[in-house]
Design an enzyme around this catalytic site. Sequence first.
Site, PDB file in Angstrom:
ATOM      1  N   ASP A   1      49.500  44.701  50.347  1.00  0.00           N
ATOM      2  CA  ASP A   1      50.275  45.809  49.565  1.00  0.00           C
ATOM      3  C   ASP A   1      50.922  46.546  50.805  1.00  0.00           C
ATOM      4  O   ASP A   1      50.622  46.565  51.859  1.00  0.00           O
ATOM      5  CB  ASP A   1      49.160  46.728  48.666  1.00  0.00           C
ATOM      6  CG  ASP A   1      47.753  47.201  49.593  1.00  0.00           C
ATOM      7  OD1 ASP A   1      48.131  47.151  51.035  1.00  0.00           O
ATOM      8  OD2 ASP A   1      47.121  47.622  49.271  1.00  0.00           O
ATOM      9  N   SER A   2      51.519  47.887  50.203  1.00  0.00           N
ATOM     10  CA  SER A   2      52.155  48.688  51.045  1.00  0.00           C
ATOM     11  C   SER A   2      51.521  49.917  52.031  1.00  0.00           C
ATOM     12  O   SER A   2      51.956  50.327  52.876  1.00  0.00           O
ATOM     13  CB  SER A   2      53.442  49.189  50.579  1.00  0.00           C
ATOM     14  OG  SER A   2      53.043  50.310  49.710  1.00  0.00           O
ATOM     15  N   GLY A   3      50.234  50.181  51.420  1.00  0.00           N
ATOM     16  CA  GLY A   3      49.569  51.184  51.649  1.00  0.00           C
ATOM     17  C   GLY A   3      49.962  52.488  51.136  1.00  0.00           C
ATOM     18  O   GLY A   3      48.988  53.318  51.497  1.00  0.00           O
TER      19      GLY A   3
ATOM     20  N   ASP B  35      56.029  52.518  47.998  1.00  0.00           N
ATOM     21  CA  ASP B  35      56.185  53.420  46.844  1.00  0.00           C
ATOM     22  C   ASP B  35      55.331  54.505  46.797  1.00  0.00           C
ATOM     23  O   ASP B  35      54.272  54.636  47.525  1.00  0.00           O
ATOM     24  CB  ASP B  35      56.253  52.406  45.445  1.00  0.00           C
ATOM     25  CG  ASP B  35      54.935  51.957  45.182  1.00  0.00           C
ATOM     26  OD1 ASP B  35      53.906  51.704  46.359  1.00  0.00           O
ATOM     27  OD2 ASP B  35      54.464  51.923  44.146  1.00  0.00           O
TER      28      ASP B  35
ATOM     29  N   GLN C 219      58.346  51.757  38.832  1.00  0.00           N
ATOM     30  CA  GLN C 219      57.501  52.727  38.577  1.00  0.00           C
ATOM     31  C   GLN C 219      58.153  53.535  37.459  1.00  0.00           C
ATOM     32  O   GLN C 219      59.035  53.016  36.713  1.00  0.00           O
ATOM     33  CB  GLN C 219      57.511  53.732  39.964  1.00  0.00           C
ATOM     34  CG  GLN C 219      56.583  53.195  40.965  1.00  0.00           C
ATOM     35  CD  GLN C 219      54.916  53.045  40.888  1.00  0.00           C
ATOM     36  OE1 GLN C 219      54.503  53.656  39.670  1.00  0.00           O
ATOM     37  NE2 GLN C 219      54.334  52.628  41.549  1.00  0.00           N
TER      38      GLN C 219
ATOM     39  N   GLY D 174      51.720  51.613  39.190  1.00  0.00           N
ATOM     40  CA  GLY D 174      51.459  52.721  38.602  1.00  0.00           C
ATOM     41  C   GLY D 174      50.995  52.602  37.262  1.00  0.00           C
ATOM     42  O   GLY D 174      50.876  53.378  36.155  1.00  0.00           O
TER      43      GLY D 174
ATOM     44  N   ASP E 257      46.313  40.937  40.420  1.00  0.00           N
ATOM     45  CA  ASP E 257      45.395  41.214  41.364  1.00  0.00           C
ATOM     46  C   ASP E 257      44.438  42.268  40.954  1.00  0.00           C
ATOM     47  O   ASP E 257      44.800  42.897  40.038  1.00  0.00           O
ATOM     48  CB  ASP E 257      45.773  41.518  42.748  1.00  0.00           C
ATOM     49  CG  ASP E 257      46.000  42.977  42.732  1.00  0.00           C
ATOM     50  OD1 ASP E 257      45.164  43.826  43.342  1.00  0.00           O
ATOM     51  OD2 ASP E 257      47.005  43.408  42.077  1.00  0.00           O
TER      52      ASP E 257
ATOM     53  N   CYS F 276      29.338  27.276  32.741  1.00  0.00           N
ATOM     54  CA  CYS F 276      29.947  27.596  34.144  1.00  0.00           C
ATOM     55  C   CYS F 276      29.602  26.714  35.214  1.00  0.00           C
ATOM     56  O   CYS F 276      28.304  26.388  35.246  1.00  0.00           O
ATOM     57  CB  CYS F 276      29.646  29.122  34.458  1.00  0.00           C
ATOM     58  SG  CYS F 276      30.458  29.400  36.128  1.00  0.00           S
TER      59      CYS F 276
ATOM     60  N   CYS G  70      30.143  27.100  38.579  1.00  0.00           N
ATOM     61  CA  CYS G  70      30.181  27.811  39.855  1.00  0.00           C
ATOM     62  C   CYS G  70      28.677  27.556  40.571  1.00  0.00           C
ATOM     63  O   CYS G  70      27.971  27.193  40.016  1.00  0.00           O
ATOM     64  CB  CYS G  70      30.409  29.536  39.656  1.00  0.00           C
ATOM     65  SG  CYS G  70      29.101  30.229  39.199  1.00  0.00           S
TER      66      CYS G  70
ATOM     67  N   CYS H 175      25.727  29.371  39.053  1.00  0.00           N
ATOM     68  CA  CYS H 175      25.245  29.098  37.782  1.00  0.00           C
ATOM     69  C   CYS H 175      25.087  27.425  37.728  1.00  0.00           C
ATOM     70  O   CYS H 175      24.050  27.221  36.999  1.00  0.00           O
ATOM     71  CB  CYS H 175      26.411  29.072  36.766  1.00  0.00           C
ATOM     72  SG  CYS H 175      26.817  30.836  36.103  1.00  0.00           S
TER      73      CYS H 175
ATOM     74  N   HIS I 165      30.191  34.100  41.124  1.00  0.00           N
ATOM     75  CA  HIS I 165      30.678  33.787  39.877  1.00  0.00           C
ATOM     76  C   HIS I 165      31.739  34.452  39.228  1.00  0.00           C
ATOM     77  O   HIS I 165      32.527  33.831  38.533  1.00  0.00           O
ATOM     78  CB  HIS I 165      29.203  34.156  39.124  1.00  0.00           C
ATOM     79  CG  HIS I 165      29.588  34.022  37.625  1.00  0.00           C
ATOM     80  ND1 HIS I 165      29.519  33.014  36.779  1.00  0.00           N
ATOM     81  CD2 HIS I 165      30.048  35.069  36.451  1.00  0.00           C
ATOM     82  CE1 HIS I 165      29.670  32.913  35.416  1.00  0.00           C
ATOM     83  NE2 HIS I 165      30.050  34.532  35.452  1.00  0.00           N
TER      84      HIS I 165
END
Length: 390
Positions: free
Chosen positions: A92-94, A146, A195, A222, A272, A310, A312, A315, A354
């Site tokens: 990300d840009s910060g 941004d 945005q 945003g 994300d 599951c 994983c 599990c 998990h």
Amino acid sequence: MLQFDLLKTDPTSHARRGTLTLNHGVVQTPIFMPVGTYGTVKGVMPRSLEEMGAQIILGNTFHLWMRPGLDVMKSFGGLHGFEKWDKPILTDSGGFQVWSLGAMRKITEEGVHFQSPVNGDKLFMSPEVSMQIQTILNSDIVMQLDECTPYETNGKKTTEAEARKSMEMSRRWAKRSKEEFERLDNPNALFGIVQGGMFKHLREESLQGLLEIDFPGYAVGGVSVGEPKDEMLDIMQHTPHLLPAHKPRYLMGVGTPEDLVQGVADGVDMFDCVMPTRNARNGTIFTRYGDLKIRNARHKTDHQPIDTSCTCHACAGKSGVSWDNGGREGFSRAYLHHLDRCGEMLGPMLTTIHNLHYYLNLMQEVRQSLDAGHFAQFRAQFKSDRARGI
């Protein structure tokens, strides 16, 4: 380098199936990207991330700039060498982090002046500085700087005029970001960020301005910044499918499993969110059949795994065979409840594994349903399963 190939579209929605080729590998979309703020997805080894199907992870420009610093990053040739991850990385840009500093920062047209939360030093972040940092990090996908438009300002809902002012500055910062990115001869890919707050016509104006600048990929920013859920979903349904069809679309910071499936239906390719990892550390576990609160007393003597369907490690254990198929190597809810009550670090490590496995497997199932032309049926079954409860 970025190449996006659109493989299939869903006739019942805006959902898409594609592949995204980056300098460090190919990503199958739609995809969820685990968040690794400080150069690590908390509590998870890189090998475990690969085993659970992570194709691309995030790094945080602001925090890595603060610690360990750019000199260290340069010495490792960037973030891949530093954290021993050879697949794609997005940074990300910060911008969100400096925005969240509140009284410790001052936003101007030039950039953001702020005090370091680490040592109090006076620092400055601009579109140019963000591009310089991300070039050193050598992330496959770089985000423009941004201004994250808040839902509320001084306790009051952000007005259209305030949202417009913020959006227009982000658009100017987008142009400066691209100019500096190109001046640095960065070989990776830069995304622009749409945005405009909760105002649809501002979102459309923002997108039009970004299209004129021309980016290889676009994000919707945003959202999930304190607004009511119905307003977030309204923007999700309005904006993503307006982004160019031949380029990847990224919805930033969203969200629950339901948000991801809805986002895919709205035309999103990339997601994300810190939710699967943060919630795991706080005792909330996502499953196919709803959410489980491992701290509840009823789990104290429960011999079941988190989710019998599951595969994983938490599990099903090292065999990767679910309990329904006869495997008995996973950890019980009683054990995870005990670890949480005792503050043992293994507890959040297992629940994080998990949750991430669940999110990544969910997206794999989404891709499979799109490949087979059964996305509408998948959505219906997903909603039914999640509503059933565990």
